[in-house]
Design a protein around this motif. Structure first.
Motif, PDB file in Angstrom:
ATOM      1  N   HIS A   1      38.629 -95.192 -35.281  1.00 37.36           N
ATOM      2  CA  HIS A   1      38.836 -93.932 -36.006  1.00 37.36           C
ATOM      3  C   HIS A   1      40.300 -93.740 -36.407  1.00 37.36           C
ATOM      4  N   LYS A   2      41.232 -94.126 -35.546  1.00 38.50           N
ATOM      5  CA  LYS A   2      42.652 -93.993 -35.880  1.00 38.50           C
ATOM      6  C   LYS A   2      43.029 -94.897 -37.052  1.00 38.50           C
ATOM      7  N   MET A   3      42.523 -96.111 -37.066  1.00 41.53           N
ATOM      8  CA  MET A   3      42.816 -97.023 -38.158  1.00 41.53           C
ATOM      9  C   MET A   3      42.280 -96.488 -39.482  1.00 41.53           C
ATOM     10  N   LYS A   4      41.091 -95.930 -39.443  1.00 39.21           N
ATOM     11  CA  LYS A   4      40.477 -95.392 -40.650  1.00 39.21           C
ATOM     12  C   LYS A   4      41.302 -94.242 -41.222  1.00 39.21           C
ATOM     13  N   VAL A   5      41.713 -93.311 -40.362  1.00 42.29           N
ATOM     14  CA  VAL A   5      42.501 -92.170 -40.815  1.00 42.29           C
ATOM     15  C   VAL A   5      43.909 -92.612 -41.232  1.00 42.29           C
ATOM     16  N   GLY A   6      44.524 -93.509 -40.457  1.00 37.09           N
ATOM     17  CA  GLY A   6      45.872 -93.971 -40.766  1.00 37.09           C
ATOM     18  C   GLY A   6      45.949 -94.673 -42.107  1.00 37.09           C
TER      19      GLY A   6
ATOM     20  N   TYR B   1      44.162 -84.804 -42.216  1.00 35.76           N
ATOM     21  CA  TYR B   1      45.143 -84.314 -41.248  1.00 35.76           C
ATOM     22  C   TYR B   1      44.447 -83.688 -40.041  1.00 35.76           C
ATOM     23  N   ARG B   2      43.362 -82.967 -40.295  1.00 36.93           N
ATOM     24  CA  ARG B   2      42.604 -82.347 -39.203  1.00 36.93           C
ATOM     25  C   ARG B   2      42.038 -83.416 -38.269  1.00 36.93           C
ATOM     26  N   LYS B   3      41.483 -84.485 -38.850  1.00 35.60           N
ATOM     27  CA  LYS B   3      40.934 -85.569 -38.034  1.00 35.60           C
ATOM     28  C   LYS B   3      42.048 -86.262 -37.240  1.00 35.60           C
ATOM     29  N   ALA B   4      43.202 -86.450 -37.890  1.00 34.82           N
ATOM     30  CA  ALA B   4      44.328 -87.084 -37.197  1.00 34.82           C
ATOM     31  C   ALA B   4      44.786 -86.230 -36.021  1.00 34.82           C
ATOM     32  N   ALA B   5      44.811 -84.918 -36.205  1.00 28.86           N
ATOM     33  CA  ALA B   5      45.221 -84.013 -35.124  1.00 28.86           C
ATOM     34  C   ALA B   5      44.219 -84.043 -33.974  1.00 28.86           C
ATOM     35  N   ILE B   6      42.928 -84.063 -34.311  1.00 28.97           N
ATOM     36  CA  ILE B   6      41.888 -84.127 -33.276  1.00 28.97           C
ATOM     37  C   ILE B   6      41.993 -85.425 -32.490  1.00 28.97           C
ATOM     38  N   LEU B   7      42.194 -86.544 -33.192  1.00 28.65           N
ATOM     39  CA  LEU B   7      42.334 -87.838 -32.517  1.00 28.65           C
ATOM     40  C   LEU B   7      43.555 -87.840 -31.600  1.00 28.65           C
ATOM     41  N   ALA B   8      44.638 -87.207 -32.056  1.00 26.52           N
ATOM     42  CA  ALA B   8      45.843 -87.134 -31.226  1.00 26.52           C
ATOM     43  C   ALA B   8      45.575 -86.312 -29.964  1.00 26.52           C
ATOM     44  N   LEU B   9      44.859 -85.200 -30.102  1.00 21.57           N
ATOM     45  CA  LEU B   9      44.538 -84.362 -28.942  1.00 21.57           C
ATOM     46  C   LEU B   9      43.596 -85.079 -27.972  1.00 21.57           C
TER      47      LEU B   9
ATOM     48  N   SER C   1      53.118 -90.754 -27.258  1.00 14.58           N
ATOM     49  CA  SER C   1      52.788 -91.142 -28.627  1.00 14.58           C
ATOM     50  C   SER C   1      51.852 -90.122 -29.267  1.00 14.58           C
ATOM     51  N   GLY C   2      50.827 -89.707 -28.514  1.00 12.63           N
ATOM     52  CA  GLY C   2      49.866 -88.739 -29.036  1.00 12.63           C
ATOM     53  C   GLY C   2      50.525 -87.410 -29.365  1.00 12.63           C
ATOM     54  N   VAL C   3      51.442 -86.952 -28.501  1.00  7.58           N
ATOM     55  CA  VAL C   3      52.153 -85.690 -28.748  1.00  7.58           C
ATOM     56  C   VAL C   3      53.002 -85.802 -30.005  1.00  7.58           C
ATOM     57  N   GLY C   4      53.673 -86.948 -30.176  1.00  7.53           N
ATOM     58  CA  GLY C   4      54.489 -87.155 -31.369  1.00  7.53           C
ATOM     59  C   GLY C   4      53.655 -87.106 -32.637  1.00  7.53           C
ATOM     60  N   ILE C   5      52.495 -87.759 -32.613  1.00 12.62           N
ATOM     61  CA  ILE C   5      51.611 -87.762 -33.777  1.00 12.62           C
ATOM     62  C   ILE C   5      51.057 -86.361 -34.030  1.00 12.62           C
ATOM     63  N   TRP C   6      50.637 -85.677 -32.979  1.00 10.39           N
ATOM     64  CA  TRP C   6      50.086 -84.321 -33.132  1.00 10.39           C
ATOM     65  C   TRP C   6      51.125 -83.380 -33.739  1.00 10.39           C
ATOM     66  N   HIS C   7      52.366 -83.463 -33.251  1.00  8.94           N
ATOM     67  CA  HIS C   7      53.433 -82.615 -33.772  1.00  8.94           C
ATOM     68  C   HIS C   7      53.699 -82.921 -35.244  1.00  8.94           C
ATOM     69  N   MET C   8      53.735 -84.214 -35.588  1.00  8.93           N
ATOM     70  CA  MET C   8      53.973 -84.621 -36.969  1.00  8.93           C
ATOM     71  C   MET C   8      52.874 -84.099 -37.895  1.00  8.93           C
ATOM     72  N   VAL C   9      51.614 -84.291 -37.497  1.00  3.73           N
ATOM     73  CA  VAL C   9      50.486 -83.879 -38.334  1.00  3.73           C
ATOM     74  C   VAL C   9      50.463 -82.357 -38.486  1.00  3.73           C
ATOM     75  N   ARG C  10      50.763 -81.632 -37.418  1.00  2.00           N
ATOM     76  CA  ARG C  10      50.765 -80.167 -37.472  1.00  2.00           C
ATOM     77  C   ARG C  10      51.770 -79.665 -38.505  1.00  2.00           C
ATOM     78  N   ARG C  11      52.933 -80.284 -38.569  1.00  2.69           N
ATOM     79  CA  ARG C  11      53.950 -79.865 -39.530  1.00  2.69           C
ATOM     80  C   ARG C  11      53.571 -80.273 -40.954  1.00  2.69           C
ATOM     81  N   LEU C  12      52.958 -81.439 -41.087  1.00  2.00           N
ATOM     82  CA  LEU C  12      52.524 -81.866 -42.415  1.00  2.00           C
ATOM     83  C   LEU C  12      51.428 -80.959 -42.963  1.00  2.00           C
ATOM     84  N   ARG C  13      50.552 -80.492 -42.088  1.00  2.00           N
ATOM     85  CA  ARG C  13      49.484 -79.582 -42.526  1.00  2.00           C
ATOM     86  C   ARG C  13      50.047 -78.251 -43.011  1.00  2.00           C
TER      87      ARG C  13
END
Length: 222
Positions: free
Chosen positions: A137-142, A13-21, A59-71
């Protein structure tokens, strides 16, 4: 075992958030540069490419928001978060595609010619290099998280890479030949790719809703 799994999940989740940022920051810069020089040089394909960069930001903001709530542990709401992120991205792509088609049509009708497309070549080459790394990196984390929304965000980055190739072809083609409508054709190609990515995002969101409904239906019957 459970502790290791939890830590692994949090790391992903941390990596996904960093990639989104990173996606958000890069595309804001790319969008501003592309729109600025696209407007200054009257280069429609570069201007449209810049607008597409701002869709990447959404798209990046949507993913960042989603990951932040999941964390924070809101895992039970994950599907609704992912569907919302997918639909926001899809809607933004549709709006972009419609605007580009109208603008390109008017440009072709009026016989518009850009002043220069040199900046389109520069921006596209930088974008191709950066997006290639980001997609990997996104594919790997996804895949590790089994997240349709993160994979869709990777698809957005892949679309951006394809758009960069289109921008490069249109910009280099104009510089080599001086044929004005190549810029407008490049813009139409960007519109088509944007529409396709928007449709895929909505299809994935609808597929997740269907899966959820089927699962709920099966639970009720049992």
């Amino acid at each position: 075992m459970l502790c290791d799994k939890f830590l692994r999940l949090q790391e992903l989740y941390r990596k996904a958030a960093i990639l989104a940022l990173i996606t958000i920051s890069y595309n804001i810069i790319e969008g501003i540069v592309s729109v600025w020089f696209g407007a200054a040089d009257e280069t429609l394909s570069l201007f449209g490419f810049g607008l597409d960069s701002f869709v990447e930001v959404i798209s990046g903001v949507g993913i960042w928001h989603m990951v932040r709530r999941l964390r924070r542990g809101e895992e039970e709401k994950r599907d609704s978060f992912e569907r919302r992120a997918l639909r926001i991205t899809g809607g933004a792509f549709y709006l972009l595609a419609a605007g580009l088609v109208v603008t390109a049509g008017l440009s072709i009708y009026g016989g518009h010619r850009p002043e220069t497309t040199v900046w389109g070549i520069v921006v596209s080459l930088v974008s191709i290099s950066f997006m290639w790394l980001l997609i990997r990196h996104k594919m790997k984390v996804g895949k590790a998280l089994n997240s349709p929304a993160i994979l869709a965000d990777a698809a957005c980055s892949r679309a951006c890479l394809l758009l960069s190739v289109v921008l490069l072809a249109a910009s280099a083609g104009y510089e080599l030949t001086g044929i004005g409508y190549l810029d407008s054709l490049g813009s139409l190609a960007i519109a088509w790719l944007s529409f396709r990515e928007g449709r895929e995002a909505f299809d994935k969101a609808d597929g997740m809703a269907c899966s959820c409904s089927c699962a709920c239906g099966a639970a009720e019957k049992s």
